[in-house]
Design a protein around this motif. Structure first.
Motif, PDB file in Angstrom:
ATOM      1  N   ARG A 175       0.399  -0.871   0.037  1.00 47.76           N
ATOM      2  CA  ARG A 175      -0.174   0.261  -0.094  1.00 47.76           C
ATOM      3  C   ARG A 175       0.707   1.517  -0.022  1.00 47.76           C
ATOM      4  NH1 ARG A 175      -4.086  -0.522   4.495  1.00 47.76           N
ATOM      5  NH2 ARG A 175      -5.345   1.717   3.738  1.00 47.76           N
ATOM      6  N   PHE A 176       0.241   2.480   0.248  1.00 49.17           N
ATOM      7  CA  PHE A 176       1.160   3.253  -0.300  1.00 49.17           C
ATOM      8  C   PHE A 176       1.716   4.208   0.918  1.00 49.17           C
ATOM      9  CE2 PHE A 176       1.608   7.892  -0.687  1.00 49.17           C
ATOM     10  CZ  PHE A 176       1.819   8.216  -2.196  1.00 49.17           C
ATOM     11  N   ARG A 258      -7.195  11.059   4.263  1.00 51.43           N
ATOM     12  CA  ARG A 258      -6.499  10.562   3.541  1.00 51.43           C
ATOM     13  C   ARG A 258      -5.135  10.734   3.283  1.00 51.43           C
ATOM     14  NH1 ARG A 258      -6.436   5.239   2.786  1.00 51.43           N
ATOM     15  NH2 ARG A 258      -4.370   4.043   0.756  1.00 51.43           N
ATOM     16  N   LYS A 259      -4.358  11.632   2.913  1.00 49.32           N
ATOM     17  CA  LYS A 259      -2.856  12.113   3.645  1.00 49.32           C
ATOM     18  C   LYS A 259      -2.524  12.370   4.552  1.00 49.32           C
ATOM     19  CE  LYS A 259      -3.705  16.095   0.651  1.00 49.32           C
ATOM     20  NZ  LYS A 259      -2.401  17.545   0.272  1.00 49.32           N
ATOM     21  N   LEU A 260      -3.376  12.569   6.026  1.00 44.87           N
ATOM     22  CA  LEU A 260      -3.223  12.703   6.615  1.00 44.87           C
ATOM     23  C   LEU A 260      -2.994  11.185   7.105  1.00 44.87           C
ATOM     24  CD1 LEU A 260      -2.739  13.901   9.503  1.00 44.87           C
ATOM     25  CD2 LEU A 260      -5.416  13.681  10.488  1.00 44.87           C
ATOM     26  N   TRP A 261      -4.047   9.760   6.899  1.00 45.39           N
ATOM     27  CA  TRP A 261      -3.692   8.882   7.010  1.00 45.39           C
ATOM     28  C   TRP A 261      -2.296   8.503   6.459  1.00 45.39           C
ATOM     29  CZ3 TRP A 261      -5.277   4.598  10.380  1.00 45.39           C
ATOM     30  CH2 TRP A 261      -5.186   3.491   9.708  1.00 45.39           C
ATOM     31  N   GLN A 262      -2.093   8.543   5.218  1.00 45.84           N
ATOM     32  CA  GLN A 262      -0.463   7.704   4.338  1.00 45.84           C
ATOM     33  C   GLN A 262       0.185   8.288   5.510  1.00 45.84           C
ATOM     34  OE1 GLN A 262      -1.408   9.237   0.140  1.00 45.84           O
ATOM     35  NE2 GLN A 262      -2.372   7.462  -0.370  1.00 45.84           N
ATOM     36  N   HIS A 263       0.743   9.633   5.871  1.00 48.83           N
ATOM     37  CA  HIS A 263       1.891  10.631   6.345  1.00 48.83           C
ATOM     38  C   HIS A 263       1.862   9.709   7.921  1.00 48.83           C
ATOM     39  CE1 HIS A 263       2.848  12.754   3.236  1.00 48.83           C
ATOM     40  NE2 HIS A 263       1.517  13.289   3.114  1.00 48.83           N
ATOM     41  N   SER A 264       0.514   9.599   8.591  1.00 48.33           N
ATOM     42  CA  SER A 264       0.537   9.074  10.018  1.00 48.33           C
ATOM     43  C   SER A 264       1.297   7.758  10.029  1.00 48.33           C
ATOM     44  CB  SER A 264      -0.946   9.459  10.165  1.00 48.33           C
ATOM     45  OG  SER A 264      -1.246  10.876  10.389  1.00 48.33           O
ATOM     46  N   ILE A 265       0.737   7.270   9.518  1.00 46.95           N
ATOM     47  CA  ILE A 265       0.762   5.374   9.148  1.00 46.95           C
ATOM     48  C   ILE A 265       2.444   5.635   8.934  1.00 46.95           C
ATOM     49  CG2 ILE A 265       0.674   3.775   8.269  1.00 46.95           C
ATOM     50  CD1 ILE A 265      -1.289   4.007   9.859  1.00 46.95           C
ATOM     51  N   ALA A 266       3.202   6.321   8.319  1.00 45.46           N
ATOM     52  CA  ALA A 266       4.409   5.734   7.777  1.00 45.46           C
ATOM     53  C   ALA A 266       5.327   6.592   9.606  1.00 45.46           C
ATOM     54  CB  ALA A 266       5.110   6.808   6.755  1.00 45.46           C
ATOM     55  N   ILE A 267       5.159   7.199   9.327  1.00 43.85           N
ATOM     56  CA  ILE A 267       5.528   8.305  10.809  1.00 43.85           C
ATOM     57  C   ILE A 267       5.214   7.625  11.676  1.00 43.85           C
ATOM     58  CG2 ILE A 267       6.100  10.468  12.082  1.00 43.85           C
ATOM     59  CD1 ILE A 267       4.764  12.420  10.162  1.00 43.85           C
ATOM     60  N   LEU A 268       4.940   6.525  11.316  1.00 46.01           N
ATOM     61  CA  LEU A 268       4.281   6.263  13.604  1.00 46.01           C
ATOM     62  C   LEU A 268       5.307   4.746  13.134  1.00 46.01           C
ATOM     63  CD1 LEU A 268       0.768   6.631  13.800  1.00 46.01           C
ATOM     64  CD2 LEU A 268       1.991   7.355  15.401  1.00 46.01           C
ATOM     65  N   LEU A 269       5.181   4.179  11.907  1.00 47.80           N
ATOM     66  CA  LEU A 269       5.340   2.999  11.843  1.00 47.80           C
ATOM     67  C   LEU A 269       7.451   3.612  12.182  1.00 47.80           C
ATOM     68  CD1 LEU A 269       3.941   1.156   9.068  1.00 47.80           C
ATOM     69  CD2 LEU A 269       3.947   0.289  11.439  1.00 47.80           C
ATOM     70  N   ILE A 270       7.783   4.440  12.195  1.00 47.16           N
ATOM     71  CA  ILE A 270       9.101   4.662  11.706  1.00 47.16           C
ATOM     72  C   ILE A 270       9.409   5.277  12.958  1.00 47.16           C
ATOM     73  CG2 ILE A 270      10.553   6.586  11.170  1.00 47.16           C
ATOM     74  CD1 ILE A 270      10.036   6.864   8.693  1.00 47.16           C
ATOM     75  N   LEU A 271       8.608   5.697  13.884  1.00 44.64           N
ATOM     76  CA  LEU A 271       9.001   6.044  15.767  1.00 44.64           C
ATOM     77  C   LEU A 271       8.470   4.763  16.685  1.00 44.64           C
ATOM     78  CD1 LEU A 271       7.664   9.783  15.516  1.00 44.64           C
ATOM     79  CD2 LEU A 271       9.615   8.949  15.568  1.00 44.64           C
ATOM     80  N   PHE A 272       8.094   3.561  15.418  1.00 48.91           N
ATOM     81  CA  PHE A 272       7.645   2.323  17.114  1.00 48.91           C
ATOM     82  C   PHE A 272       8.810   2.270  17.853  1.00 48.91           C
ATOM     83  CE2 PHE A 272       7.676  -1.382  17.672  1.00 48.91           C
ATOM     84  CZ  PHE A 272       5.744  -2.098  18.164  1.00 48.91           C
ATOM     85  N   PRO A 273       9.581   2.573  17.992  1.00 45.70           N
ATOM     86  CA  PRO A 273      10.773   2.070  18.991  1.00 45.70           C
ATOM     87  C   PRO A 273      10.876   2.668  20.007  1.00 45.70           C
ATOM     88  CG  PRO A 273      11.670   1.697  16.409  1.00 45.70           C
ATOM     89  CD  PRO A 273      10.972   2.471  16.408  1.00 45.70           C
ATOM     90  N   ASN A 302       7.828  16.015  15.352  1.00 43.81           N
ATOM     91  CA  ASN A 302       8.443  14.826  14.255  1.00 43.81           C
ATOM     92  C   ASN A 302       7.491  14.891  13.273  1.00 43.81           C
ATOM     93  OD1 ASN A 302      10.904  12.620  14.449  1.00 43.81           O
ATOM     94  ND2 ASN A 302       9.537  12.749  16.830  1.00 43.81           N
ATOM     95  N   MET A 303       6.042  15.312  13.590  1.00 41.43           N
ATOM     96  CA  MET A 303       5.296  15.728  11.948  1.00 41.43           C
ATOM     97  C   MET A 303       5.346  16.889  11.887  1.00 41.43           C
ATOM     98  SD  MET A 303       1.697  14.071  12.683  1.00 41.43           S
ATOM     99  CE  MET A 303       1.402  12.572  12.519  1.00 41.43           C
ATOM    100  N   GLY A 304       5.978  17.352  12.921  1.00 41.56           N
ATOM    101  CA  GLY A 304       6.562  19.414  12.675  1.00 41.56           C
ATOM    102  C   GLY A 304       7.829  19.507  11.930  1.00 41.56           C
ATOM    103  N   ILE A 305       8.867  18.779  11.875  1.00 37.10           N
ATOM    104  CA  ILE A 305       9.421  18.656  10.956  1.00 37.10           C
ATOM    105  C   ILE A 305       9.692  18.544   9.605  1.00 37.10           C
ATOM    106  CG2 ILE A 305      12.043  17.777  10.882  1.00 37.10           C
ATOM    107  CD1 ILE A 305      12.275  17.540  14.531  1.00 37.10           C
ATOM    108  N   TYR A 306       8.797  17.291   9.691  1.00 35.40           N
ATOM    109  CA  TYR A 306       8.449  16.881   8.860  1.00 35.40           C
ATOM    110  C   TYR A 306       7.609  18.129   7.709  1.00 35.40           C
ATOM    111  CZ  TYR A 306       6.351  14.357   4.731  1.00 35.40           C
ATOM    112  OH  TYR A 306       5.842  14.135   3.446  1.00 35.40           O
ATOM    113  N   GLY A 307       6.745  18.339   8.567  1.00 36.60           N
ATOM    114  CA  GLY A 307       5.894  19.778   7.746  1.00 36.60           C
ATOM    115  C   GLY A 307       6.357  20.885   7.296  1.00 36.60           C
ATOM    116  N   LEU A 308       7.930  21.085   8.219  1.00 37.92           N
ATOM    117  CA  LEU A 308       8.941  22.389   8.190  1.00 37.92           C
ATOM    118  C   LEU A 308       9.627  22.493   6.785  1.00 37.92           C
ATOM    119  CD1 LEU A 308      10.217  24.031  12.019  1.00 37.92           C
ATOM    120  CD2 LEU A 308       8.192  25.370  10.713  1.00 37.92           C
ATOM    121  N   ILE A 309      10.014  21.077   7.042  1.00 41.65           N
ATOM    122  CA  ILE A 309      11.144  20.710   5.227  1.00 41.65           C
ATOM    123  C   ILE A 309      10.432  20.445   4.403  1.00 41.65           C
ATOM    124  CG2 ILE A 309      12.497  18.650   4.666  1.00 41.65           C
ATOM    125  CD1 ILE A 309      13.063  17.913   6.828  1.00 41.65           C
ATOM    126  N   LYS A 310       9.001  20.324   4.223  1.00 41.41           N
ATOM    127  CA  LYS A 310       8.282  19.736   2.890  1.00 41.41           C
ATOM    128  C   LYS A 310       7.663  21.795   2.618  1.00 41.41           C
ATOM    129  CE  LYS A 310       4.682  17.332   2.156  1.00 41.41           C
ATOM    130  NZ  LYS A 310       5.202  16.642   0.831  1.00 41.41           N
TER     131      LYS A 310
END
Length: 360
Positions: A175-176, A258-273, A302-310
């Motif tokens: 999935r995306f 939909r975009k909120l879901w896509q980004h949130s899933i990826a960020i949560l999985l990366i931050l899982f540890p 982390n979402m805020g940092i990603y938002g600043l970069i975009k």
């Protein structure tokens, strides 16, 4: 006139060494910044002594060496599988010893990080009389070299590169939300591992001092801020991946939810540890409200940092703004602004960056 061995060594170095360091430049910059700039030699010596005195720490280091060697070998195989590098399959005519002698400089250059740290451990180990573990260390490094050359030897004996169609099929079926995770796994393995190791190391250190008393919750909030900024290279990579490799999707309108879901899933999985570590450290019921606030704060930062970069797009502008935001958030933490309020501020640039229907 240059001799044949010298020409071959130069060719191997440009092909297998320079491309390796260039591909994982972010990882090595991060390592040099954390362990070269922010740490003094006496701290390195103290850590090395603790590692040699603690069996768990010593074998953990060996495991990290193995992971590094595995990532290096995967990258080397990707090069050999590329059609532009198929000429190097003629090295399959070498016998094992010839191949080993030819690739010894390449192996030492690509593994310079772990070889240098092994020298440091040896220097410390001789002083504390840890000869047994030093023997294991160097036998392990020798085994890594032998295994590396042996795997390469049998790889080159095959007439054609190994097929990558299975991975491509898996990638297409994903999935995306998981595409960036696959990209990290395939192309930025060392960067991802370095970020995770440094982030968890920092959080453990902050929790260690917090549990000793004398610090309030603001100390942990500052620790989360540092851990969040450790992920800065990953969010840079995510923004670059989406703007370059997913540019096709820029012309496809996607709803905000939909975009909120896509980004949130990826960020949560990366931050899982890190999220698991927080839950593990807060093992008492009375700390549940604090745990909830810290989990939300880590994710929102982390979402805020990603938002600043975009939002800034250019890397130089994103870095400059990131420095300013770090000190701004640091002041908010020091002056005791509630974590939920800080989280709300951090989420603003993220929501702004994904508000458009015509962006990934």
């Amino acid at each position: 006139m240059a001799t044949w061995p010298k020409v071959m060594n130069e060719l191997f170095f440009k092909t297998f060494v320079i491309t390796f360091y260039r591909a994982f430049l972010g990882f090595f910059i991060l390592v040099i910044l954390i362990f070269g700039v922010f740490m003094e030699m006496k701290q390195h010596l103290l850590i090395a002594e603790r590692l040699l005195q603690n069996s768990t720490g010593f074998y953990t280091i060996l495991l990290l060496f193995l992971v590094y060697a595995f990532a290096q070998k995967r990258f080397q195989f990707r090069l050999l599988n590329d059609k532009h590098y198929r000429i190097f399959h003629q090295l399959g005519f070498f016998n094992w010893s010839q191949l080993g002698r030819s690739f010894l400089p390449v192996w030492l250059a690509n593994h310079a990080l772990i070889v240098a740290y092994s020298v440091l451990l040896t220097y410390v180990g001789v002083g504390i009389q840890a000869e047994g573990k030093l023997g294991i260390l160097w036998i392990f490094l020798l085994g890594l070299f032998v295994a590396d050359i042996s795997i390469l030897y049998f790889k080159l004996k095959k007439p054609f590169p190994e097929s990558t169609r299975v991975r491509s099929a898996i990638f297409k079926k994903l999935r995306f939300e998981f595409w960036f995770l696959m990209h990290l796994n395939e192309n930025r393995t060392l960067l991802f591992l370095a970020v995770k190791i440094i982030s968890i190391f920092l959080l453990n250190g902050f929790f260690y001092f917090y549990s000793g008393g004398g610090y309030d919750l603001r100390w942990l909030e500052f620790g989360l801020l540092c851990a969040a900024y450790t992920h800065f290279p990953i969010w840079l990579e995510k923004a670059a991946f989406e703007s370059e490799q997913l540019s096709y999707f820029h012309n496809m309108p996607i709803s905000f939810s939909r975009k909120l879901w896509q980004h949130s899933i990826a960020i949560l999985l990366i931050l899982f540890p890190e999220l698991v570590l927080l839950v593990y450290k807060f093992d008492t019921v009375q700390n549940l409200p604090d745990l909830f606030f810290l989990l939300i704060l880590l994710i929102s930062m982390n979402m805020g940092i990603y938002g600043l970069i975009k939002w800034r797009k250019a890397i130089e502008k994103a870095l400059k703004l990131g420095y300013l935001v770090f000190f701004f958030l640091f002041l908010l933490v020091i002056f005791g602004l509630p974590p939920l309020a800080i989280s709300a501020l951090c989420l603003i640039p993220f929501f702004v960056s994904v508000r458009s229907r015509y962006s990934v």
